[in-house]
Design a protein around this motif. Structure first.
Motif, PDB file in Angstrom:
ATOM      1  N   PRO A  50       0.809  -1.234   0.000  1.00  0.00           N
ATOM      2  CA  PRO A  50       0.000   0.000   0.000  1.00  0.00           C
ATOM      3  C   PRO A  50       0.832   1.268   0.000  1.00  0.00           C
ATOM      4  O   PRO A  50       0.363   2.313  -0.456  1.00  0.00           O
ATOM      5  CB  PRO A  50      -0.829  -0.119   1.287  1.00  0.00           C
ATOM      6  CG  PRO A  50      -0.822  -1.567   1.624  1.00  0.00           C
ATOM      7  CD  PRO A  50       0.492  -2.094   1.144  1.00  0.00           C
ATOM      8  N   ASP A  51       2.069   1.192   0.498  1.00  0.00           N
ATOM      9  CA  ASP A  51       2.922   2.375   0.547  1.00  0.00           C
ATOM     10  C   ASP A  51       3.624   2.651  -0.773  1.00  0.00           C
ATOM     11  O   ASP A  51       4.136   3.764  -0.980  1.00  0.00           O
ATOM     12  CB  ASP A  51       3.970   2.227   1.652  1.00  0.00           C
ATOM     13  CG  ASP A  51       3.339   2.124   3.034  1.00  0.00           C
ATOM     14  OD1 ASP A  51       2.280   2.751   3.252  1.00  0.00           O
ATOM     15  OD2 ASP A  51       3.908   1.409   3.895  1.00  0.00           O
ATOM     16  N   LEU A  52       3.666   1.667  -1.667  1.00  0.00           N
ATOM     17  CA  LEU A  52       4.394   1.820  -2.918  1.00  0.00           C
ATOM     18  C   LEU A  52       3.505   1.781  -4.155  1.00  0.00           C
ATOM     19  O   LEU A  52       3.966   2.133  -5.250  1.00  0.00           O
ATOM     20  CB  LEU A  52       5.463   0.729  -3.050  1.00  0.00           C
ATOM     21  CG  LEU A  52       6.582   0.741  -2.015  1.00  0.00           C
ATOM     22  CD1 LEU A  52       7.509  -0.447  -2.232  1.00  0.00           C
ATOM     23  CD2 LEU A  52       7.358   2.049  -2.065  1.00  0.00           C
ATOM     24  N   SER A  53       2.263   1.361  -4.006  1.00  0.00           N
ATOM     25  CA  SER A  53       1.399   1.212  -5.177  1.00  0.00           C
ATOM     26  C   SER A  53       1.061   2.558  -5.811  1.00  0.00           C
ATOM     27  O   SER A  53       1.096   2.705  -7.042  1.00  0.00           O
ATOM     28  CB  SER A  53       0.114   0.476  -4.790  1.00  0.00           C
ATOM     29  OG  SER A  53      -0.537   1.135  -3.713  1.00  0.00           O
ATOM     30  N   LEU A  54       0.739   3.558  -5.002  1.00  0.00           N
ATOM     31  CA  LEU A  54       0.453   4.879  -5.571  1.00  0.00           C
ATOM     32  C   LEU A  54       1.703   5.529  -6.160  1.00  0.00           C
ATOM     33  O   LEU A  54       1.627   6.101  -7.263  1.00  0.00           O
ATOM     34  CB  LEU A  54      -0.189   5.786  -4.525  1.00  0.00           C
ATOM     35  CG  LEU A  54      -0.626   7.165  -5.036  1.00  0.00           C
ATOM     36  CD1 LEU A  54      -1.613   7.024  -6.184  1.00  0.00           C
ATOM     37  CD2 LEU A  54      -1.232   7.990  -3.906  1.00  0.00           C
ATOM     38  N   PRO A  55       2.873   5.498  -5.488  1.00  0.00           N
ATOM     39  CA  PRO A  55       4.085   5.988  -6.160  1.00  0.00           C
ATOM     40  C   PRO A  55       4.367   5.292  -7.480  1.00  0.00           C
ATOM     41  O   PRO A  55       4.877   5.914  -8.414  1.00  0.00           O
ATOM     42  CB  PRO A  55       5.189   5.717  -5.128  1.00  0.00           C
ATOM     43  CG  PRO A  55       4.497   5.783  -3.817  1.00  0.00           C
ATOM     44  CD  PRO A  55       3.138   5.190  -4.065  1.00  0.00           C
ATOM     45  N   MET A  56       4.015   4.003  -7.575  1.00  0.00           N
ATOM     46  CA  MET A  56       4.190   3.298  -8.838  1.00  0.00           C
ATOM     47  C   MET A  56       3.299   3.904  -9.917  1.00  0.00           C
ATOM     48  O   MET A  56       3.716   4.091 -11.065  1.00  0.00           O
ATOM     49  CB  MET A  56       3.853   1.814  -8.661  1.00  0.00           C
ATOM     50  CG  MET A  56       3.885   0.999  -9.939  1.00  0.00           C
ATOM     51  SD  MET A  56       2.868  -0.476  -9.812  1.00  0.00           S
ATOM     52  CE  MET A  56       1.259   0.220  -9.478  1.00  0.00           C
ATOM     53  N   MET A  57       2.045   4.265  -9.558  1.00  0.00           N
ATOM     54  CA  MET A  57       1.143   4.888 -10.520  1.00  0.00           C
ATOM     55  C   MET A  57       1.638   6.276 -10.923  1.00  0.00           C
ATOM     56  O   MET A  57       1.524   6.669 -12.088  1.00  0.00           O
ATOM     57  CB  MET A  57      -0.260   4.984  -9.914  1.00  0.00           C
ATOM     58  CG  MET A  57      -0.907   3.646  -9.594  1.00  0.00           C
ATOM     59  SD  MET A  57      -1.210   2.640 -11.066  1.00  0.00           S
ATOM     60  CE  MET A  57      -2.299   3.713 -11.986  1.00  0.00           C
ATOM     61  N   ILE A  58       2.196   7.007  -9.967  1.00  0.00           N
ATOM     62  CA  ILE A  58       2.764   8.319 -10.291  1.00  0.00           C
ATOM     63  C   ILE A  58       3.958   8.164 -11.221  1.00  0.00           C
ATOM     64  O   ILE A  58       4.144   8.944 -12.162  1.00  0.00           O
ATOM     65  CB  ILE A  58       3.151   9.056  -8.992  1.00  0.00           C
ATOM     66  CG1 ILE A  58       1.898   9.379  -8.174  1.00  0.00           C
ATOM     67  CG2 ILE A  58       3.931  10.324  -9.307  1.00  0.00           C
ATOM     68  CD1 ILE A  58       2.188  10.009  -6.833  1.00  0.00           C
ATOM     69  N   LEU A  59       4.774   7.142 -10.975  1.00  0.00           N
ATOM     70  CA  LEU A  59       5.921   6.885 -11.837  1.00  0.00           C
ATOM     71  C   LEU A  59       5.477   6.566 -13.259  1.00  0.00           C
ATOM     72  O   LEU A  59       6.110   6.993 -14.236  1.00  0.00           O
ATOM     73  CB  LEU A  59       6.750   5.743 -11.269  1.00  0.00           C
ATOM     74  CG  LEU A  59       8.057   5.403 -11.979  1.00  0.00           C
ATOM     75  CD1 LEU A  59       8.999   6.591 -11.947  1.00  0.00           C
ATOM     76  CD2 LEU A  59       8.709   4.176 -11.338  1.00  0.00           C
ATOM     77  N   LEU A  60       4.387   5.840 -13.394  1.00  0.00           N
ATOM     78  CA  LEU A  60       3.860   5.537 -14.719  1.00  0.00           C
ATOM     79  C   LEU A  60       3.406   6.809 -15.422  1.00  0.00           C
ATOM     80  O   LEU A  60       3.626   6.973 -16.628  1.00  0.00           O
ATOM     81  CB  LEU A  60       2.688   4.555 -14.597  1.00  0.00           C
ATOM     82  CG  LEU A  60       1.926   4.222 -15.879  1.00  0.00           C
ATOM     83  CD1 LEU A  60       2.857   3.625 -16.926  1.00  0.00           C
ATOM     84  CD2 LEU A  60       0.760   3.280 -15.583  1.00  0.00           C
ATOM     85  N   ALA A  61       2.777   7.722 -14.680  1.00  0.00           N
ATOM     86  CA  ALA A  61       2.339   8.991 -15.277  1.00  0.00           C
ATOM     87  C   ALA A  61       3.530   9.837 -15.703  1.00  0.00           C
ATOM     88  O   ALA A  61       3.526  10.440 -16.788  1.00  0.00           O
ATOM     89  CB  ALA A  61       1.467   9.757 -14.285  1.00  0.00           C
ATOM     90  N   VAL A  62       4.551   9.890 -14.852  1.00  0.00           N
ATOM     91  CA  VAL A  62       5.735  10.691 -15.178  1.00  0.00           C
ATOM     92  C   VAL A  62       6.448  10.121 -16.401  1.00  0.00           C
ATOM     93  O   VAL A  62       6.996  10.864 -17.228  1.00  0.00           O
ATOM     94  CB  VAL A  62       6.680  10.759 -13.964  1.00  0.00           C
ATOM     95  CG1 VAL A  62       7.987  11.445 -14.319  1.00  0.00           C
ATOM     96  CG2 VAL A  62       5.996  11.477 -12.801  1.00  0.00           C
TER      97      VAL A  62
END
Length: 320
Positions: free
Chosen positions: A175-187
């Motif tokens: 849960p702590d890394l899933s949203l950063p992963m989505m942000i990384l995909l957007a970037v």
């Protein structure tokens, strides 16, 4: 007397032509009909595919409509229930965090790469194509599947992280890394704003940088005093577009999370929860209320951007 009658009956040459008041010339009438004929397909499509569904969804948002059993008028109940729904509040938090964090990072990456590509060097076309490619394929279903495989348990990112001492376990299940992963995909998909930034950089006169060099200005001062002010209209354009796009994330979140928005609602984006309510549970009235609330919020944010742009967006030739 006969001469007078003949002169009166003979039209004057070169005099102003007169037509009955309110009547349109035949040629203008024909042009107007042709124009409406060419516009008719678009008007029909707009009414049937855009305006009609919008009016219908606005009506459904005030009902408890279900595709099987129908529904009744319930007024503002759907809108009131939204703020008592903990999953709705989670989806708002995830989406806002994604927009507030992901959009500036994406624009910063796009501007940085655009400035690097703005220098004259060999192979510029190849580099531009390589950096723009993720924007062409990044939103596709296949890339989302590949991204899920990369960040899943025993994926290539997990294995690479273990080489640098990271704990075992994929980003998707954390849960702590899933949203950063989505942000990384957007970037990673910064190609579109990069191309727009690159076009804006080409419009900045080189004489300004030459004058700054004569005055002994450094790279940071030239960036803050020349590049950013001259690029502010383009920056404003990209900011508005990318902010709106950040509120519309669905396909990648649906595929990577398996349509559940997990783990622990960490990837439960607003549109994904809207889909779950409307098409997963058949609560179309509730989903319509969510959709219209999203439209209102995005409209307010866009209005704020436009109202505040006068303080930081500078147009060439505009007196201040």
């Amino acid at each position: 007397m006969a001469l007078t009658r003949e002169a009166a009956s003979t039209p004057r040459v070169g005099g102003p032509s007169r037509r009955p008041h309110g009547k349109r010339p035949p040629r203008r009438t024909a042009d107007a009909r042709a124009g409406y004929a060419f516009l008719a397909p678009w008007l029909l499509g707009f009414i049937a595919l855009t305006a009609g569904p919008m009016v219908a969804s606005a009506y459904l948002s005030f009902t408890d409509y279900h595709p099987v059993r129908g529904g009744d008028w319930i007024g503002w109940d759907n809108y009131q229930r939204l703020f008592d729904d903990p999953r709705f509040l989670d989806s708002v938090e995830v989406t806002l965090l994604y927009a507030v964090v992901g959009t500036p990072i994406k624009l910063a990456a796009a501007l940085g790469v655009a400035m690097l590509l703005n220098n004259r060097r060999g192979g510029q076309g190849t580099y531009r194509s390589a950096f723009y490619a993720p924007s062409l394929i990044g939103a596709s279903v296949s890339i989302a599947i590949v991204w899920r495989a990369m960040f899943n348990d025993d994926g290539i990112v997990d294995e690479a992280g273990q080489l640098f001492g990271m704990s075992e376990g994929g980003w998707i299940g954390n849960p702590d890394l899933s949203l950063p992963m989505m942000i990384l995909l957007a970037v990673w998909q910064f190609g579109a704003p990069m191309v727009i930034f690159l076009a804006g950089l080409k419009q900045i006169p080189n004489e300004l940088y030459e004058a700054a060099d004569v005055d002994g200005a450094g790279a940071w001062r030239k960036f803050t005093k020349i590049t950013l002010p001259m690029l502010s209209p383009v920056l404003f354009f990209n900011l508005v577009l990318e902010t709106i796009h950040s509120f519309q994330v669905f396909a990648s979140a649906f595929i990577i999370s398996g349509g559940r928005g997990g783990p622990a609602n960490s990837t439960l984006f607003y549109t994904l929860y809207l889909y779950q309510r409307g098409f997963g549970q058949g609560q179309l009235g509730y989903a319509a209320a969510m959709a219209w609330l999203l439209v209102i919020v995005v409209g307010i944010i866009t209005l704020i951007f436009f109202r505040t742009s006068r303080y930081w967006v500078f147009y060439s030739g505009e007196g201040r």
